[in-house]
Scaffold this motif. Structure first.
Motif, PDB file in Angstrom:
ATOM      1  N   ALA A  23     -10.170  -1.931   3.981  1.00  0.00           N
ATOM      2  CA  ALA A  23      -8.898  -1.440   3.443  1.00  0.00           C
ATOM      3  C   ALA A  23      -8.675  -1.905   2.013  1.00  0.00           C
ATOM      4  CB  ALA A  23      -7.744  -1.897   4.338  1.00  0.00           C
ATOM      5  N   ASP A  24      -9.749  -2.207   1.323  1.00  0.00           N
ATOM      6  CA  ASP A  24      -9.721  -2.590  -0.089  1.00  0.00           C
ATOM      7  C   ASP A  24     -10.667  -1.653  -0.825  1.00  0.00           C
ATOM      8  OD1 ASP A  24      -9.363  -4.784  -2.350  1.00  0.00           O
ATOM      9  OD2 ASP A  24     -11.518  -4.369  -2.179  1.00  0.00           O
ATOM     10  N   THR A  25     -10.226  -1.109  -1.946  1.00  0.00           N
ATOM     11  CA  THR A  25     -10.982  -0.050  -2.611  1.00  0.00           C
ATOM     12  C   THR A  25     -12.359  -0.510  -3.078  1.00  0.00           C
ATOM     13  OG1 THR A  25      -8.914   0.974  -3.313  1.00  0.00           O
ATOM     14  CG2 THR A  25     -10.904   1.662  -4.452  1.00  0.00           C
ATOM     15  N   PRO A  71       0.998  17.300  -7.006  1.00  0.00           N
ATOM     16  CA  PRO A  71       0.358  18.270  -6.099  1.00  0.00           C
ATOM     17  C   PRO A  71      -1.170  18.225  -6.180  1.00  0.00           C
ATOM     18  CG  PRO A  71       2.237  19.275  -7.172  1.00  0.00           C
ATOM     19  CD  PRO A  71       2.043  17.943  -7.833  1.00  0.00           C
ATOM     20  N   ARG A  72      -1.709  17.888  -7.344  1.00  0.00           N
ATOM     21  CA  ARG A  72      -3.168  17.878  -7.537  1.00  0.00           C
ATOM     22  C   ARG A  72      -3.828  16.696  -6.843  1.00  0.00           C
ATOM     23  NH1 ARG A  72      -6.375  15.608 -12.101  1.00  0.00           N
ATOM     24  NH2 ARG A  72      -8.384  16.658 -12.205  1.00  0.00           N
ATOM     25  N   ASN A  73      -3.178  15.538  -6.854  1.00  0.00           N
ATOM     26  CA  ASN A  73      -3.858  14.336  -6.374  1.00  0.00           C
ATOM     27  C   ASN A  73      -3.313  13.796  -5.050  1.00  0.00           C
ATOM     28  OD1 ASN A  73      -1.479  12.892  -6.826  1.00  0.00           O
ATOM     29  ND2 ASN A  73      -2.197  11.911  -8.688  1.00  0.00           N
ATOM     30  N   ARG A  74      -2.505  14.563  -4.355  1.00  0.00           N
ATOM     31  CA  ARG A  74      -1.828  14.023  -3.177  1.00  0.00           C
ATOM     32  C   ARG A  74      -2.801  13.567  -2.085  1.00  0.00           C
ATOM     33  NH1 ARG A  74       1.081  19.694  -1.372  1.00  0.00           N
ATOM     34  NH2 ARG A  74      -0.820  20.926  -1.042  1.00  0.00           N
ATOM     35  N   SER A  75      -4.006  14.147  -2.020  1.00  0.00           N
ATOM     36  CA  SER A  75      -4.972  13.713  -1.009  1.00  0.00           C
ATOM     37  C   SER A  75      -5.461  12.291  -1.267  1.00  0.00           C
ATOM     38  CB  SER A  75      -6.171  14.662  -0.963  1.00  0.00           C
ATOM     39  OG  SER A  75      -5.779  15.945  -0.546  1.00  0.00           O
ATOM     40  N   LEU A  76      -5.372  11.852  -2.515  1.00  0.00           N
ATOM     41  CA  LEU A  76      -5.761  10.497  -2.869  1.00  0.00           C
ATOM     42  C   LEU A  76      -4.827   9.470  -2.235  1.00  0.00           C
ATOM     43  CD1 LEU A  76      -7.867   9.046  -4.689  1.00  0.00           C
ATOM     44  CD2 LEU A  76      -6.220   9.197  -6.552  1.00  0.00           C
ATOM     45  N   PHE A  77      -3.626   9.906  -1.876  1.00  0.00           N
ATOM     46  CA  PHE A  77      -2.611   9.014  -1.317  1.00  0.00           C
ATOM     47  C   PHE A  77      -2.626   9.006   0.216  1.00  0.00           C
ATOM     48  CE2 PHE A  77      -1.377   9.642  -5.622  1.00  0.00           C
ATOM     49  CZ  PHE A  77      -0.645   8.521  -6.001  1.00  0.00           C
ATOM     50  N   LEU A  78      -3.581   9.722   0.821  1.00  0.00           N
ATOM     51  CA  LEU A  78      -3.700   9.692   2.271  1.00  0.00           C
ATOM     52  C   LEU A  78      -4.329   8.377   2.724  1.00  0.00           C
ATOM     53  CD1 LEU A  78      -5.044  13.321   2.857  1.00  0.00           C
ATOM     54  CD2 LEU A  78      -2.726  12.477   3.331  1.00  0.00           C
ATOM     55  N   GLU A  79      -4.226   8.099   4.020  1.00  0.00           N
ATOM     56  CA  GLU A  79      -4.854   6.913   4.583  1.00  0.00           C
ATOM     57  C   GLU A  79      -6.353   6.932   4.288  1.00  0.00           C
ATOM     58  OE1 GLU A  79      -5.004   4.634   8.933  1.00  0.00           O
ATOM     59  OE2 GLU A  79      -4.506   6.777   8.804  1.00  0.00           O
ATOM     60  N   ARG A  80      -6.953   5.764   4.183  1.00  0.00           N
ATOM     61  CA  ARG A  80      -8.370   5.666   3.807  1.00  0.00           C
ATOM     62  C   ARG A  80      -9.253   6.540   4.708  1.00  0.00           C
ATOM     63  NH1 ARG A  80      -7.192   1.282   6.913  1.00  0.00           N
ATOM     64  NH2 ARG A  80      -8.764   0.485   8.393  1.00  0.00           N
ATOM     65  N   GLY A  81     -10.277   7.144   4.085  1.00  0.00           N
ATOM     66  CA  GLY A  81     -11.216   7.961   4.833  1.00  0.00           C
ATOM     67  C   GLY A  81     -10.977   9.449   4.740  1.00  0.00           C
ATOM     68  N   HIS A  82     -10.124   9.891   3.814  1.00  0.00           N
ATOM     69  CA  HIS A  82      -9.906  11.327   3.601  1.00  0.00           C
ATOM     70  C   HIS A  82     -10.559  11.768   2.292  1.00  0.00           C
ATOM     71  CE1 HIS A  82      -6.820  10.628   6.662  1.00  0.00           C
ATOM     72  NE2 HIS A  82      -6.837  11.929   6.875  1.00  0.00           N
ATOM     73  N   ALA A  83     -10.910  13.042   2.226  1.00  0.00           N
ATOM     74  CA  ALA A  83     -11.540  13.585   1.022  1.00  0.00           C
ATOM     75  C   ALA A  83     -10.504  13.910  -0.039  1.00  0.00           C
ATOM     76  CB  ALA A  83     -12.332  14.844   1.369  1.00  0.00           C
ATOM     77  N   TYR A  84     -10.755  13.458  -1.229  1.00  0.00           N
ATOM     78  CA  TYR A  84     -10.001  13.897  -2.409  1.00  0.00           C
ATOM     79  C   TYR A  84     -11.002  14.632  -3.297  1.00  0.00           C
ATOM     80  CZ  TYR A  84      -7.824  13.609  -7.049  1.00  0.00           C
ATOM     81  OH  TYR A  84      -7.316  13.912  -8.298  1.00  0.00           O
ATOM     82  N   VAL A  97     -13.275   9.479  -1.805  1.00  0.00           N
ATOM     83  CA  VAL A  97     -12.772   9.053  -0.505  1.00  0.00           C
ATOM     84  C   VAL A  97     -11.512   8.232  -0.738  1.00  0.00           C
ATOM     85  CG1 VAL A  97     -13.284   7.803   1.614  1.00  0.00           C
ATOM     86  CG2 VAL A  97     -15.128   8.972   0.382  1.00  0.00           C
ATOM     87  N   SER A  98     -10.380   8.645  -0.157  1.00  0.00           N
ATOM     88  CA  SER A  98      -9.162   7.843  -0.249  1.00  0.00           C
ATOM     89  C   SER A  98      -9.441   6.483   0.372  1.00  0.00           C
ATOM     90  CB  SER A  98      -7.997   8.547   0.443  1.00  0.00           C
ATOM     91  OG  SER A  98      -8.251   8.713   1.830  1.00  0.00           O
ATOM     92  N   SER A  99      -8.795   5.426  -0.171  1.00  0.00           N
ATOM     93  CA  SER A  99      -9.356   4.107   0.125  1.00  0.00           C
ATOM     94  C   SER A  99      -8.418   3.035   0.663  1.00  0.00           C
ATOM     95  CB  SER A  99     -10.027   3.561  -1.143  1.00  0.00           C
ATOM     96  OG  SER A  99      -9.102   3.489  -2.197  1.00  0.00           O
ATOM     97  N   GLU A 100      -7.129   3.269   0.708  1.00  0.00           N
ATOM     98  CA  GLU A 100      -6.275   2.187   1.212  1.00  0.00           C
ATOM     99  C   GLU A 100      -5.212   2.758   2.151  1.00  0.00           C
ATOM    100  OE1 GLU A 100      -5.324  -1.048  -1.345  1.00  0.00           O
ATOM    101  OE2 GLU A 100      -7.108  -0.773  -2.587  1.00  0.00           O
ATOM    102  N   MET A 101      -4.063   2.103   2.221  1.00  0.00           N
ATOM    103  CA  MET A 101      -2.996   2.574   3.098  1.00  0.00           C
ATOM    104  C   MET A 101      -2.395   3.869   2.565  1.00  0.00           C
ATOM    105  SD  MET A 101      -1.023  -1.031   3.860  1.00  0.00           S
ATOM    106  CE  MET A 101       0.284  -0.156   4.745  1.00  0.00           C
ATOM    107  N   GLN A 102      -1.837   4.666   3.447  1.00  0.00           N
ATOM    108  CA  GLN A 102      -1.182   5.898   3.023  1.00  0.00           C
ATOM    109  C   GLN A 102      -0.113   5.576   1.987  1.00  0.00           C
ATOM    110  OE1 GLN A 102      -0.018   8.444   6.194  1.00  0.00           O
ATOM    111  NE2 GLN A 102       1.076   9.872   4.894  1.00  0.00           N
TER     112      GLN A 102
END
Length: 215
Positions: A23-25, A71-84, A97-102
């Motif tokens: 849970a650390d980038t 709107p462009r980067n909102r996937s980066l703010f998802l819980e770790r393990g999602h595609a941006y 890959v999103s990398s920390e807490m939502q």
């Protein structure tokens, strides 16, 4: 069972569990080196071992989440393990890959892959034959695996069109497992450029960037 049979078995590709992801980038960027990106396409499965990553951490002026959610980067703010997935300079698609807490807005850029399976598919997608250049660099790997904005926000810890898995069999094109993980400054940025947040497999011919950063 032969090597080719082993790599093509579906049960060889279980997705990484989110609980396994640090849970650390920066820790996640290092952890992902040696893991595998799997892409399911109509023609079959293509995959590659991650040999190079870059971390974009909290408070990082080079990160897309530095100024907050859009709107462009909102996937980066998802819980770790999602595609941006984003388009860089209107030309090259990049997989992160999103990398920390939502709600945090940090991520890991997947910079290079060592092709493992579906190599003929990658060659068609890239329009080249040379194995070393199929996925050596973030734009090339996205083209090789046909990654586009339609995959933005995808859960990479769940089997689907794109996911992450472990390399339990130690398979590689040259029959050697990952070597020592090196660390350097990141490539092609001007802000916070001196941070040692790039991780790569030493001695891998599939790593991108100048030789001076790969020693």
């Amino acid at each position: 069972m032969g090597r080719a049979d082993a790599v093509n078995r579906r049960d060889d590709h279980p997705p990484l569990a989110r609980a396994e992801l640090p849970a650390d980038t920066a820790a996640l960027a290092r952890y992902l080196v040696g893991k595998i990106v799997v892409r399911k396409l109509p023609e079959g499965v293509a995959s590659g071992r991650i040999v190079e990553t870059e971390a974009y951490v909290v408070g990082d002026a080079a990160g897309h989440g530095y100024r907050g959610m859009t709107p462009r980067n909102r996937s980066l703010f998802l819980e770790r393990g999602h595609a941006y997935v984003y388009l860089a300079y209107g030309v090259s698609t990049m997989l992160n890959v999103s990398s920390e807490m939502q709600g945090i807005g940090t991520g890991v850029l997947i910079r290079a892959l060592e092709p493992l399976e579906g190599i003929p598919i990658m060659r068609v997608n890239r329009g080249i034959e040379r194995l070393r250049d199929l996925a050596r660099g973030p734009g090339r790997l996205a083209q090789a695996l046909r990654i586009d904005r339609s995959l933005d926000g995808l859960d990479l810890c769940r089997e689907g069109p794109l996911w992450l898995t472990s390399d339990d069999h130690g398979l590689a094109c040259d029959d050697h497992g990952p070597g020592e993980i090196g660390q350097s400054t990141r490539i092609g940025i001007s802000k916070d450029a001196d941070r040692p947040l790039r991780f790569y497999v030493r001695g891998s011919p599939f790593v991108s960037g100048p030789r001076s950063l790969n020693e």
